[in-house]
Design an enzyme around this catalytic site. Structure first.
Site, PDB file in Angstrom:
ATOM      1  CB  SER A  12      36.254  45.786  42.775  1.00 35.01           C
ATOM      2  OG  SER A  12      35.243  45.716  43.773  1.00 35.01           O
ATOM      3  CG  HIS A  58      37.968  44.246  39.292  1.00 30.67           C
ATOM      4  ND1 HIS A  58      37.377  45.408  38.840  1.00 30.67           N
ATOM      5  CD2 HIS A  58      36.993  43.570  39.974  1.00 30.67           C
ATOM      6  CE1 HIS A  58      36.115  45.438  39.233  1.00 30.67           C
ATOM      7  NE2 HIS A  58      35.868  44.328  39.920  1.00 30.67           N
ATOM      8  CD  GLU A  89      38.811  47.855  36.219  1.00 32.40           C
ATOM      9  OE1 GLU A  89      38.514  48.979  35.772  1.00 32.40           O
ATOM     10  OE2 GLU A  89      38.452  47.448  37.349  1.00 32.40           O
ATOM     11  CG  ASN A 105      33.431  48.975  40.340  1.00 34.39           C
ATOM     12  OD1 ASN A 105      32.666  48.707  39.422  1.00 34.39           O
ATOM     13  ND2 ASN A 105      33.829  48.070  41.220  1.00 34.39           N
TER      14      ASN A 105
END
Length: 556
Positions: free
Chosen positions: A393, A414, A426, A464
């Protein structure tokens, strides 16, 4: 008492929503706005027989309650409240919807502080479930009683919440939405992709652009200016162009004449042909590796989990078995299902077990020195044409691919923790990734009954990249305001469609993990808040060791 006559001054997103809710609950409503076009638009949408619309504040004189819902500008609100005190009946209760200003100060400025209270909505009704009733020391009991009555007639639950925590929560959420606009403006990801990623990746009730459209782009822009946060250039431009969100029919999404969202055609970027997947592998024995192995096996894919030692491999399989047993107890699967899933999951310590896999997911520690060795070993044991997926990530997927001899066959997947529950994945392609590999990743995610969102190869991807600066902001605000951790968490979850407050989330993720991710994001977002670094250095890691922002007894 009988239902009061309610006046609304300002028919933007919030004012229109209030008018719709009050009229729908049988109250007599008087709506006033200085823009005749707005009055016509709102009247056309509502068409309620009890609704009187006009553009003269004097029309509000018959009202028992008048709610000002004008733009978030202190001087404007003070002037409006002052005029209402002069023009309305002496016993009319006045409610301000100010979200970033002190209600007691506005009440004093009005000249009739006994008749003024706050009624704050983070979203316009009917989307809002709660209304924050802001009492002041000067307000009469009748004033507070009618404020609560208005909240109920709006279809919301009246909640007492101190003004400052609400203002901090609003500052955090508005700054977060502002960053999403900047991210979209960069072309990194589209509006639909960002909304989907944030809803599914963070468990939000609505994505940031959906929230912006509901609240009103001009409302958010004005509040950001008050808070001293420069609005994103795209946000400024859209406000200037009159694309203000749902109320005008066009914001980041489109809306029909009744204000209902018009679904957008989702343009797929998948151009390749998926490769067949008959067997999968997972490398790693931690929480994420176990969760991904479980998800693959549940989807009917024979899966091999490889760990550093046989003991770790067996412990990982036992953990999956325990997870499946809990699913049986909760009625999600049958015992027969559990046995079938476990039969599809093997575990061991040798990479040779991956030789016949069509895809292998690397899920080891977020450390390139560790991942590089694993990726080289996986590459050496896989057949030609097999796909390698990394769950990183914060590291570069391109850099990960370069540790293999097949960069065209490498892609980022991800997953979010816990993998069996979270629906988002993701998907991160590099400039080398073969279109067929990209198509294979999408097909696999769909087979796992999850939602794929494409991302470019950059630290943090979407979720994130947007989540951790918000958490960092919370730490910074805590250090320079007089609010408490509990107050901020309560304000965020009460006022906005967030499943948990920022400090509970930090404790859940782990303060050390959060700090590590923020450090990775430093080139884009700046260095993490120093108090967070100090807490981690002192051993405050969050829920994992019952020492974090929340007290140990609150971490159950």
């Amino acid at each position: 008492m009988t239902k009061p006559v309610i006046g609304i001054l300002g028919l933007g997103s919030l004012g229109e929503g209030l008018a719709r809710a009050f009229a729908g609950n049988g109250a007599e409503v008087i709506g006033v706005d200085r823009d005749a076009n707005v009055v016509a638009r709102v009247g056309g949408r509502l068409g309620h027989p009890l609704l009187a619309l006009g553009n003269d504040p004097a029309d509000l004189k018959p009202a028992d309650i008048v709610i000002e819902a004008v733009p978030e500008d202190r001087m404007t609100k003070e002037a409006v409240l002052g005029r209402l005190v002069q023009r309305c009946a002496p016993d009319t209760v006045l409610l301000t919807t100010a979200s970033t200003f002190s209600v007691p100060e506005l009440a004093i400025a009005s000249g009739a502080p006994d008749r003024v209270a706050g009624l704050r909505f983070s979203l316009p009704p009917p989307e809002a479930h709660t209304a924050i009733v802001v009492e002041t020391a000067m307000a009469q009991g009748r004033t507070i009683e009618l404020a609560r009555r208005a909240a109920q007639l709006a279809g919301t639950e009246p909640v007492a919440l101190a003004g400052r925590p609400f203002e901090v929560a609003t500052a955090l959420v508005y700054a977060w939405m502002n960053r999403t606009v900047a991210l979209a403006a960069e072309g990194y990801a589209g509006v639909e992709e960002i909304d989907t990623a944030m809803r599914l990746g963070c468990g939000l009730g609505r994505g940031p652009f959906e929230l912006l459209d509901l609240i009103g782009l001009d409302t958010v822009r004005n509040a950001l200016t008050v808070l001293g946060v420069p609005p994103a250039g795209l946000l400024e431009r859209m406000v200037t162009e009159g694309r203000l969100g749902r109320k005008t029919g066009h914001g980041f999404h489109r809306y029909d004449g009744a204000g209902a969202r018009v679904p957008a055609d989702r343009v797929t970027s998948v151009t390749g042909t998926p490769r067949e997947i008959t067997r999968a592998g997972v490398v790693g024995s931690g929480t994420m590796a176990r969760g991904i192995a479980e998800v693959l096996a549940v989807a009917g894919i024979p899966t091999t989990l490889v760990a550093r030692t046989v003991d770790k491999a067996e412990a990982a399989r036992d953990a999956v078995a325990g997870s499946l047993a809990r699913s049986v107890r909760k009625g999600r699967i049958t015992e027969e299902d559990r046995l079938g899933i476990l039969a599809r999951l093997t575990a061991g310590a040798g990479y040779t077990g991956l030789a016949d896999c069509d895809v292998v997911v690397e899920a080891v520690a977020e450390d390139m020195s560790v991942k590089s060795g694993v990726l080289r070993a996986v590459d050496a044991h896989l057949r030609p044409g097999a796909v390698i997926a990394t769950t990183t990530s914060s590291l570069s997927v391109t850099d990960c691919a370069e540790h293999t001899g097949r960069p065209r066959d490498v892609i980022g997947l991800h997953f979010f923790n816990p993998a069996p529950v979270m629906r988002l994945v993701e998907v991160v392609s590099t400039r080398h990734t073969d279109p067929d590999v990209h198509a294979t990743a999408h097909a696999l995610v769909a087979r796992l009954r999850k939602t794929a969102v494409d991302c470019a190869d950059r630290t943090g991807f979407i979720v994130n990249f947007l989540l951790f600066p918000y958490l960092d902001d919370a730490v910074r605000l805590l250090a320079r305001t007089d609010v408490t951790v509990a107050e901020v968490d309560t304000a965020v979850t009460t006022a906005y469609p967030f499943p948990m407050g920022p400090f509970t989330l930090l404790d859940t993720i782990g303060l050390d993990v959060s700090l590590a991710i923020m450090d990775m994001l430093t080139p884009f977002q700046g260095a993490p808040a120093e108090p967070l670094r100090q807490l981690v250095a002192a051993g405050h890691l969050g829920r994992k060791n019952r020492r974090g922002f929340r007290m140990a007894g609150q971490m159950e």
